[in-house]
Structures are given as structure tokens and as C-alpha cells.
Design a protein around this motif. Structure first.
Motif, PDB file in Angstrom:
ATOM      1  N   HIS A   1      34.870  30.473  46.764  1.00  9.26           N
ATOM      2  CA  HIS A   1      36.303  30.175  46.871  1.00  9.26           C
ATOM      3  C   HIS A   1      36.942  30.028  45.497  1.00  9.26           C
ATOM      4  O   HIS A   1      38.109  29.685  45.397  1.00  9.26           O
ATOM      5  CB  HIS A   1      36.511  28.883  47.679  1.00  9.26           C
ATOM      6  CG  HIS A   1      36.094  29.026  49.107  1.00  9.26           C
ATOM      7  ND1 HIS A   1      36.770  29.806  50.005  1.00  9.26           N
ATOM      8  CD2 HIS A   1      35.033  28.512  49.782  1.00  9.26           C
ATOM      9  CE1 HIS A   1      36.172  29.752  51.183  1.00  9.26           C
ATOM     10  NE2 HIS A   1      35.099  28.978  51.078  1.00  9.26           N
ATOM     11  N   PHE A   2      36.171  30.299  44.465  1.00  9.88           N
ATOM     12  CA  PHE A   2      36.686  30.192  43.106  1.00  9.88           C
ATOM     13  C   PHE A   2      37.592  31.385  42.812  1.00  9.88           C
ATOM     14  O   PHE A   2      37.213  32.527  43.054  1.00  9.88           O
ATOM     15  CB  PHE A   2      35.542  30.145  42.090  1.00  9.88           C
ATOM     16  CG  PHE A   2      36.004  29.915  40.689  1.00  9.88           C
ATOM     17  CD1 PHE A   2      36.303  28.638  40.260  1.00  9.88           C
ATOM     18  CD2 PHE A   2      36.160  30.969  39.807  1.00  9.88           C
ATOM     19  CE1 PHE A   2      36.735  28.410  38.962  1.00  9.88           C
ATOM     20  CE2 PHE A   2      36.589  30.756  38.512  1.00  9.88           C
ATOM     21  CZ  PHE A   2      36.879  29.471  38.094  1.00  9.88           C
TER      22      PHE A   2
ATOM     23  N   GLU B   1      30.740  24.921  37.213  1.00  8.53           N
ATOM     24  CA  GLU B   1      30.963  23.529  37.617  1.00  8.53           C
ATOM     25  C   GLU B   1      31.537  23.455  39.035  1.00  8.53           C
ATOM     26  O   GLU B   1      31.216  22.547  39.793  1.00  8.53           O
ATOM     27  CB  GLU B   1      31.861  22.825  36.609  1.00  8.53           C
ATOM     28  CG  GLU B   1      31.148  22.617  35.283  1.00  8.53           C
ATOM     29  CD  GLU B   1      32.044  22.048  34.192  1.00  8.53           C
ATOM     30  OE1 GLU B   1      33.294  22.094  34.331  1.00  8.53           O
ATOM     31  OE2 GLU B   1      31.495  21.566  33.176  1.00  8.53           O
ATOM     32  N   PHE B   2      32.384  24.414  39.404  1.00  8.44           N
ATOM     33  CA  PHE B   2      32.974  24.452  40.743  1.00  8.44           C
ATOM     34  C   PHE B   2      31.891  24.610  41.805  1.00  8.44           C
ATOM     35  O   PHE B   2      31.909  23.955  42.839  1.00  8.44           O
ATOM     36  CB  PHE B   2      33.974  25.614  40.819  1.00  8.44           C
ATOM     37  CG  PHE B   2      34.596  25.817  42.174  1.00  8.44           C
ATOM     38  CD1 PHE B   2      35.662  25.035  42.572  1.00  8.44           C
ATOM     39  CD2 PHE B   2      34.115  26.799  43.038  1.00  8.44           C
ATOM     40  CE1 PHE B   2      36.238  25.224  43.827  1.00  8.44           C
ATOM     41  CE2 PHE B   2      34.685  26.993  44.286  1.00  8.44           C
ATOM     42  CZ  PHE B   2      35.756  26.197  44.678  1.00  8.44           C
TER      43      PHE B   2
ATOM     44  N   ARG C   1      40.284  39.995  34.885  1.00  5.19           N
ATOM     45  CA  ARG C   1      39.409  40.307  33.764  1.00  5.19           C
ATOM     46  C   ARG C   1      37.963  39.929  34.087  1.00  5.19           C
ATOM     47  O   ARG C   1      37.042  40.689  33.843  1.00  5.19           O
ATOM     48  CB  ARG C   1      39.868  39.582  32.509  1.00  5.19           C
ATOM     49  CG  ARG C   1      38.880  39.742  31.350  1.00  5.19           C
ATOM     50  CD  ARG C   1      39.350  39.069  30.123  1.00  5.19           C
ATOM     51  NE  ARG C   1      40.299  39.984  29.491  1.00  5.19           N
ATOM     52  CZ  ARG C   1      40.755  39.865  28.268  1.00  5.19           C
ATOM     53  NH1 ARG C   1      40.374  38.860  27.537  1.00  5.19           N
ATOM     54  NH2 ARG C   1      41.596  40.728  27.764  1.00  5.19           N
ATOM     55  N   MET C   2      37.779  38.748  34.654  1.00  3.94           N
ATOM     56  CA  MET C   2      36.423  38.286  34.955  1.00  3.94           C
ATOM     57  C   MET C   2      35.813  39.124  36.071  1.00  3.94           C
ATOM     58  O   MET C   2      34.634  39.471  36.010  1.00  3.94           O
ATOM     59  CB  MET C   2      36.439  36.806  35.329  1.00  3.94           C
ATOM     60  CG  MET C   2      35.076  36.182  35.312  1.00  3.94           C
ATOM     61  SD  MET C   2      34.294  36.315  33.704  1.00  3.94           S
ATOM     62  CE  MET C   2      33.937  34.627  33.398  1.00  3.94           C
ATOM     63  N   ASN C   3      36.602  39.471  37.097  1.00  2.85           N
ATOM     64  CA  ASN C   3      36.097  40.349  38.162  1.00  2.85           C
ATOM     65  C   ASN C   3      35.659  41.690  37.586  1.00  2.85           C
ATOM     66  O   ASN C   3      34.602  42.217  37.946  1.00  2.85           O
ATOM     67  CB  ASN C   3      37.169  40.565  39.234  1.00  2.85           C
ATOM     68  CG  ASN C   3      37.158  39.470  40.275  1.00  2.85           C
ATOM     69  OD1 ASN C   3      36.119  38.923  40.599  1.00  2.85           O
ATOM     70  ND2 ASN C   3      38.319  39.146  40.799  1.00  2.85           N
TER      71      ASN C   3
ATOM     72  N   LYS D   1      26.890  35.680  47.309  1.00  2.00           N
ATOM     73  CA  LYS D   1      27.718  36.708  46.676  1.00  2.00           C
ATOM     74  C   LYS D   1      28.875  36.040  45.936  1.00  2.00           C
ATOM     75  O   LYS D   1      29.459  35.065  46.414  1.00  2.00           O
ATOM     76  CB  LYS D   1      28.293  37.674  47.720  1.00  2.00           C
ATOM     77  CG  LYS D   1      27.246  38.391  48.535  1.00  2.00           C
ATOM     78  CD  LYS D   1      26.635  39.505  47.738  1.00  2.00           C
ATOM     79  CE  LYS D   1      25.696  40.317  48.618  1.00  2.00           C
ATOM     80  NZ  LYS D   1      24.927  41.248  47.874  1.00  2.00           N
ATOM     81  N   LEU D   2      29.206  36.557  44.770  1.00  4.34           N
ATOM     82  CA  LEU D   2      30.287  35.976  43.971  1.00  4.34           C
ATOM     83  C   LEU D   2      31.633  36.064  44.695  1.00  4.34           C
ATOM     84  O   LEU D   2      32.442  35.156  44.622  1.00  4.34           O
ATOM     85  CB  LEU D   2      30.377  36.666  42.605  1.00  4.34           C
ATOM     86  CG  LEU D   2      29.201  36.437  41.664  1.00  4.34           C
ATOM     87  CD1 LEU D   2      29.393  37.227  40.385  1.00  4.34           C
ATOM     88  CD2 LEU D   2      29.018  34.972  41.360  1.00  4.34           C
ATOM     89  N   TYR D   3      31.848  37.149  45.414  1.00  5.35           N
ATOM     90  CA  TYR D   3      33.131  37.301  46.100  1.00  5.35           C
ATOM     91  C   TYR D   3      33.291  36.343  47.274  1.00  5.35           C
ATOM     92  O   TYR D   3      34.391  36.136  47.773  1.00  5.35           O
ATOM     93  CB  TYR D   3      33.366  38.759  46.540  1.00  5.35           C
ATOM     94  CG  TYR D   3      32.444  39.242  47.634  1.00  5.35           C
ATOM     95  CD1 TYR D   3      32.733  38.997  48.972  1.00  5.35           C
ATOM     96  CD2 TYR D   3      31.299  39.968  47.336  1.00  5.35           C
ATOM     97  CE1 TYR D   3      31.897  39.440  49.982  1.00  5.35           C
ATOM     98  CE2 TYR D   3      30.459  40.420  48.335  1.00  5.35           C
ATOM     99  CZ  TYR D   3      30.761  40.156  49.655  1.00  5.35           C
ATOM    100  OH  TYR D   3      29.938  40.593  50.646  1.00  5.35           O
TER     101      TYR D   3
END
Length: 190
Positions: A121-122, A170-171, A127-129, A116-118
Motif C-alpha cells: 500500500h506504499f 520502514e512502512f 521514478r522509483m517504479n 510483490k512490491l505492487y
């Protein structure tokens, strides 16, 4: 200290000999090694000191570009050797019947796709959310399904969003999941 500078100058001149014309090589040799003045070199060639300075500047740029190119070549050679080594290790493991590492990679990719994106840890911006919510993207797998070039078409996806998406990919070290990532990240948004 002067000996080190002279040796460095000689090294760069000799290294660039194949890309320099005879005149360019001779001008560098006279200025840097023989320590002649611009006027002395100009008198030899029957030109002005300014023309000798221009030849020197042009030649210096050539030499600099050649050394940068050689440095890049060395870097790519190192990467190639690392890839060969990695391939050799994988081949040896396959030959021995140890396919565990390959299975681990497949499992890791499958795990990455379900992540999941949430849970990352990034630190996504608001805006992106919001953009991810509007696009109904909740997992890395869903994100990978969208071709990178399509992101440019989404309203509100500008330079900052692109930088953030690149940083996220990249992260998480998931560049391999996005086709053409290395080219896409260098292209400007139009």
C-alpha cells in the motif's frame, strides 16, 4: 512559579556537578541560585562581566549536553529492558516446547520475501517504479538481495529515491531484512 524555576535550576546544577569545573559550578550557583548579577560575580573572580557571561554560556551548553545524554541513556535503558523482556518470553516459550511464535516469524519473513512490491500500500513515485522495473525487482525478496550500499551506484538514485526507499522499508517494517539499514539510512548520498 519562581520556586519551580529555582528548584529546576538547582536540579540541573547538581546533576551536572561531576562534569563542571569548580569555577563553572560556582558561577552557575551564584548566577542561578544566589541570583547575583554578572558584575557581582565578575568582581568576585576579578574578571569582566562579559567573561562571566561567556563562562555561563559555555557551562550552560555543557549542562544541556549532559541532560540530553542522560535522556538518551534512559531511552536506551528502556529499549534494553524491552529486549530482555522479549528474550525472556521467547526463552520461556522454547523451554515449554512452544516454538510456534518462532515458526510464525519464519513464515512471516518468508511471506514478506514473496510479497510483490505492487501489492504494497506504499505509494511509490513514478521514478522509483521505473527504477524497480529497470532493475527487474518485483518482490521484497529481490529487493533484499541487493546490498543497500549498491543503490547509490544506480543512475538516478538520488536523495529523494533514498528517502522513499527508507520510507518503504520502514512502512513495511522489514528493516531486519536489510543488513546495516540503520547505518545506511543516516549516510548521505555522495
Amino acid at each position: 512559579m519562581k520556586d519551580v524555576i529555582a528548584l529546576t535550576n538547582r536540579f540541573y546544577i547538581e546533576m551536572s556537578r561531576k562534569v563542571l569545573s569548580e569555577k563553572e559550578y560556582d558561577v552557575l550557583q551564584k548566577l542561578l541560585i544566589e541570583k547575583m548579577t554578572l558584575q557581582e560575580v565578575a568582581a568576585i573572580y576579578g574578571v569582566t562581566g562579559e567573561r562571566v557571561r561567556q563562562i555561563y554560556a559555555k557551562t550552560y551548553k555543557k549542562v544541556k549536553s549532559v541532560t540530553q545524554l542522560l535522556a538518551e541513556i534512559d531511552d536506551y535503558k528502556h529499549k534494553l529492558e524491552q529486549l530482555k523482556y522479549d528474550f525472556k518470553c521467547e526463552t520461556q516459550q522454547i523451554k515449554k516446547g512452544e516454538t510456534q511464535q518462532i515458526k510464525k516469524r519464519k513464515n512471516k519473513i518468508e511471506t514478506d520475501l514473496q510479497k510483490k512490491l505492487y501489492k504494497s500500500h506504499f505509494p511509490f513515485s513514478k521514478r522509483m517504479n521505473s527504477m524497480m522495473e529497470v532493475l527487474d525487482i518485483h518482490t521484497i525478496g529481490q529487493l533484499c538481495e541487493i546490498p543497500l550500499t549498491d543503490f547509490h551506484r544506480f543512475k538516478g538514485f538520488q536523495k529523494q529515491c533514498k528517502k522513499e526507499l527508507i520510507a518503504f522499508i520502514e512502512f513495511e517494517s522489514i528493516e531486519n531484512l536489510f543488513e546495516g539499514f540503520s547505518v545506511w539510512k543516516t549516510q548521505p548520498i555522495q
